[in-house]
Each structure stands twice: as structure tokens, then as C-alpha cells.
Design an enzyme around this catalytic site. Structure first.
Site, mmCIF file in Angstrom:
data_model
loop_
_atom_site.group_PDB
_atom_site.id
_atom_site.type_symbol
_atom_site.label_atom_id
_atom_site.label_comp_id
_atom_site.label_asym_id
_atom_site.label_seq_id
_atom_site.Cartn_x
_atom_site.Cartn_y
_atom_site.Cartn_z
ATOM 1 N N LYS A 117 0.823 -1.209 0.000
ATOM 2 C CA LYS A 117 0.000 0.000 0.000
ATOM 3 C C LYS A 117 0.855 1.256 0.000
ATOM 4 O O LYS A 117 0.454 2.270 -0.575
ATOM 5 C CB LYS A 117 -0.959 0.010 1.193
ATOM 6 C CG LYS A 117 -2.128 -0.939 1.022
ATOM 7 C CD LYS A 117 -3.322 -0.538 1.863
ATOM 8 C CE LYS A 117 -4.475 -1.505 1.651
ATOM 9 N NZ LYS A 117 -5.651 -1.214 2.477
ATOM 10 N N LYS A 199 -3.709 -10.583 -7.328
ATOM 11 C CA LYS A 199 -4.981 -10.796 -6.629
ATOM 12 C C LYS A 199 -6.079 -9.915 -7.245
ATOM 13 O O LYS A 199 -5.813 -8.776 -7.616
ATOM 14 C CB LYS A 199 -4.772 -10.423 -5.155
ATOM 15 C CG LYS A 199 -5.997 -10.593 -4.292
ATOM 16 C CD LYS A 199 -5.766 -10.040 -2.881
ATOM 17 C CE LYS A 199 -7.113 -9.774 -2.219
ATOM 18 N NZ LYS A 199 -7.032 -8.997 -0.992
ATOM 19 N N LYS A 202 -10.554 -4.918 -5.288
ATOM 20 C CA LYS A 202 -11.680 -4.009 -5.515
ATOM 21 C C LYS A 202 -11.203 -2.629 -5.925
ATOM 22 O O LYS A 202 -11.972 -1.831 -6.442
ATOM 23 C CB LYS A 202 -12.600 -3.950 -4.286
ATOM 24 C CG LYS A 202 -11.935 -3.581 -2.978
ATOM 25 C CD LYS A 202 -12.892 -3.795 -1.802
ATOM 26 C CE LYS A 202 -12.120 -3.632 -0.500
ATOM 27 N NZ LYS A 202 -12.818 -4.088 0.672
#
Ligand code: TRP
Length: 334
Positions: A117, A199, A202
Site C-alpha cells: 500500500k 490478486k 476491488k
């Protein structure tokens, strides 16, 4: 234990539209526990603000998350089920501060989600993003949780939670239950349809990479048709065939069929047929969830009432653990 039952805790961030990865890896399995465990399922809005959120979207998604939990079979009037929003229970933030003081800088630096992140949001590497796992540990430990159902990507955070809890218990015996992560073998990690080595996320900008729980049937079928595979034609699980492996695993999750059954079903048929079947299985499985979601969202007052009840109930249990922690630490009780 609550009502003689072991305790389950899990949380989902209201930070984007939920994908079939969230559904298969987490949501769908949550209802399996409700007969035999006391379950706390939380909407973790405080975790969501570690990256910038548009306020109106965050608010709407929090309601939607609550409705989705319910649409996936979690009935808030069932005494084993508590659904609530994290920021409605101040004990989470309070315990998180305390646990921050029992968490190492080195430990937090090793978290892969933090590394990912902070690479992705290089312009906003804030302290909250760094200490995110201490808040997650607070979520889990506040309820004396035995079991944490999570996707494989969260295993590291649950392990850190165990380390923090053990460290705290060593200094202040019998404070926290040590939680155990549980992961589903398949469905724990659904990969992107555009890049099956990544992965399914969203927050992916490529809309074709991701199938959302609330996508309509045509959209779902179109996205699976475009899924990246390989130049082979044979539907078979194999090393290096990431795209097909992912589609087989998705089909298996939605239909309950094993890999061998799937290989037999599509023997002699091409990828085109298979992709269509995956799309249909996915759309058919999601249709009842979507219908239920619509029905629940149409009564916002009722939804809010359920949120309030959930927060009251969660706060009751959270407060018990928090007062114990405060007493043990030597904070003055007044
Ligand atoms: N970190 C989790 C995720 O991003 C969400 C989460 C927050 C969570 N608190 C939790 C999951 C506690 C399980 C238990 O998916």
C-alpha cells in the site's frame, strides 16, 4: 466464550465495491459459522481511512456493506450474529492506541500489505497505514476471539495479532484469548481476470479485471469471456496456466465441483465454452444475493436500526475487555 459458544470475528473494509474474491474468500463463508459460534462481523471504516476516501462514498458503502452481510445470510436478529460498524464502537480506537505501545516498529515494517500500500499510495504514507495492524489486533482481541476467518493475504496480520496478544499476556496474564486464523483452501485467493498473477482487487482500475458482487448477468458473462488465459485449449489445472487455474477455482467455488469433475465436464471443449459456463455459474449464484440486497437497501431506517443494535451489542462485550486492559495497565479507575 459467549452463551457457551466460541467466538468468531472478521471485518471487511467499506472501501470499494466488493468483488467475487471478497464473496468467495470471506462473505460467503461467514454464514457457515452462525449455528455454532458467536459471530462478530464488522464493517471496518476506520481501517478504510488509511487511504483517502470520498466521504459520500464511504458512507454509502458502509450501508451497502451492512446490507450485503445480511443478503449473504447473516441475520442480525439471530442471537449468534452481531453486525456493526467499527467507528460506532469507540473501544476499537482506544485499544488500538494501547496495542500500538506493544507493537514493534520492525514488526510493522515487515507487513507485506504495508509495503504494497505504501508503494501504491506513495504520496500518502501516513502513520495510520503503518499501524493498521494494531487496530486490526484491537478489533480481534476486544471480543476474546477464538477464530478469525480471513483471506490468505490477511494471515500475516492475524499472526502479528497473536504475537501482540502473547506479549501482552506475558506481562499481564490472562488478558486476551489467542486467536487462530482460518482460511478456505479454494476461494481464499481469487486472481484478477486481466492479470491472473495478481490478486483480484476491488481497487483495480481495470474494470474488466474484476467481477463485482453487484454486477448484472450480462456484465459478468462479458468479463469472463474476456478473461486472460493462454494459447492452450484444454481445460486442465496446470503449473503456469494461471488464467485457467483461476477460472477453474472460481467455477469450483460457485458449483462445488472438484477440479477433476470440471476437467471431465469440459473434456474436448474449448476455453470459450468453459468461460461461458463460469460466467453463468457466477451470475446464477449471485442472483439471489443481489435480489436480497436490493430489498434490504430499500428500507434505510430498518437498516440503521440494525446498525444501532449491532453497535450496542458489540460495545457491551468490547467494554468488558477494555476495562480489564485498563485495570491491568494501571490506569486509574474512577
Ligand atoms: N484488514 C482486513 C482486510 O483488509 C480487514 C480487517 C480489519 C479484518 N480488521 C479485521 C479482518 C479483523 C479480520 C479481522 O481485509
Amino acid at each position: 466464550m459467549i452463551n457457551d459458544k466460541k467466538i468468531i470475528f472478521s471485518g471487511i473494509q467499506p472501501s470499494g465495491n466488493l468483488t467475487i474474491g471478497n464473496y468467495l474468500g470471506a462473505l460467503k463463508n461467514f454464514s457457515e459459522y452462525i449455528d455454532n459460534y458467536k459471530c462478530f462481523y464488522c464493517i471496518v471504516d476506520e481501517h478504510a481511512i488509511t487511504v483517502r476516501q470520498v466521504p459520500a462514498d464511504l458512507r454509502r458503502r458502509s450501508y451497502e456493506m451492512m446490507a450485503l452481510y445480511m443478503a449473504c445470510g447473516l441475520d442480525p436478529t439471530n442471537e449468534n450474529v452481531t453486525l456493526y460498524v467499527q467507528s460506532h464502537v469507540p473501544a476499537h480506537a482506544e485499544l488500538a492506541w494501547i496495542l500500538n505501545c506493544f507493537t514493534g516498529f520492525g514488526e510493522l515494517s515487515r507487513m507485506t500489505q504495508f509495503k504494497d500500500k505504501s508503494a501504491k499510495h506513495a504520496d500518502n504514507i501516513n502513520a495510520g497505514l503503518f499501524t493498521y495492524p494494531a487496530l486490526m489486533a484491537a478489533d480481534i482481541l476486544l471480543y476474546q476471539t477464538d477464530i478469525v476467518p480471513v483471506g490468505i493475504d490477511q494471515k500475516q496480520h492475524v499472526e502479528l495479532t497473536r504475537d501482540i496478544a502473547n506479549r501482552f499476556n506475558q506481562l499481564y496474564p490472562d488478558t486476551f484469548t489467542i486467536p487462530e486464523p482460518v482460511m478456505k483452501k479454494t476461494g481464499a485467493k481469487i486472481m484478477s481476470l486481466a492479470d491472473p498473477t495478481k490478486k483480484m482487487s476491488k481497487s483495480d482500475e481495470n474494470q474488466n479485471a474484476v467481477v463485482y458482487i453487484l454486477d448484472d448477468k450480462d456484465t459478468i458473462i462479458r468479463k469472463f469471456k474476456r478473461a486472460v488465459t493462454d494459447s492452450d485449449t484444454c481445460v486442465r489445472v496446470a503449473e503456469g496456466k494461471d488464467g485457467i487455474n483461476n477460472l477453474i477455482s472460481i467455477y469450483s467455488c460457485f458449483t462445488g465441483k472438484t477440479d477433476e469433475e470440471i476437467e471431465r465436464e469440459f473434456e474436448g471443449r474449448g476455453y470459450g465454452d468453459f468461460k461461458l459456463a463460469v460466467g453463468e455459474a457466477c451470475a446464477d449464484a449471485l442472483a439471489p444475493v443481489q435480489a436480497e440486497f436490493k430489498r434490504i437497501m430499500s428500507d434505510k431506517a430498518q437498516l440503521e436500526q440494525f446498525m444501532k443494535n449491532g453497535a450496542d451489542e458489540a460495545a457491551y462485550y468490547a467494554r468488558k475487555t477494555l476495562s480489564k486492559v485498563r485495570r491491568k495497565l494501571g490506569f486509574v479507575q474512577i
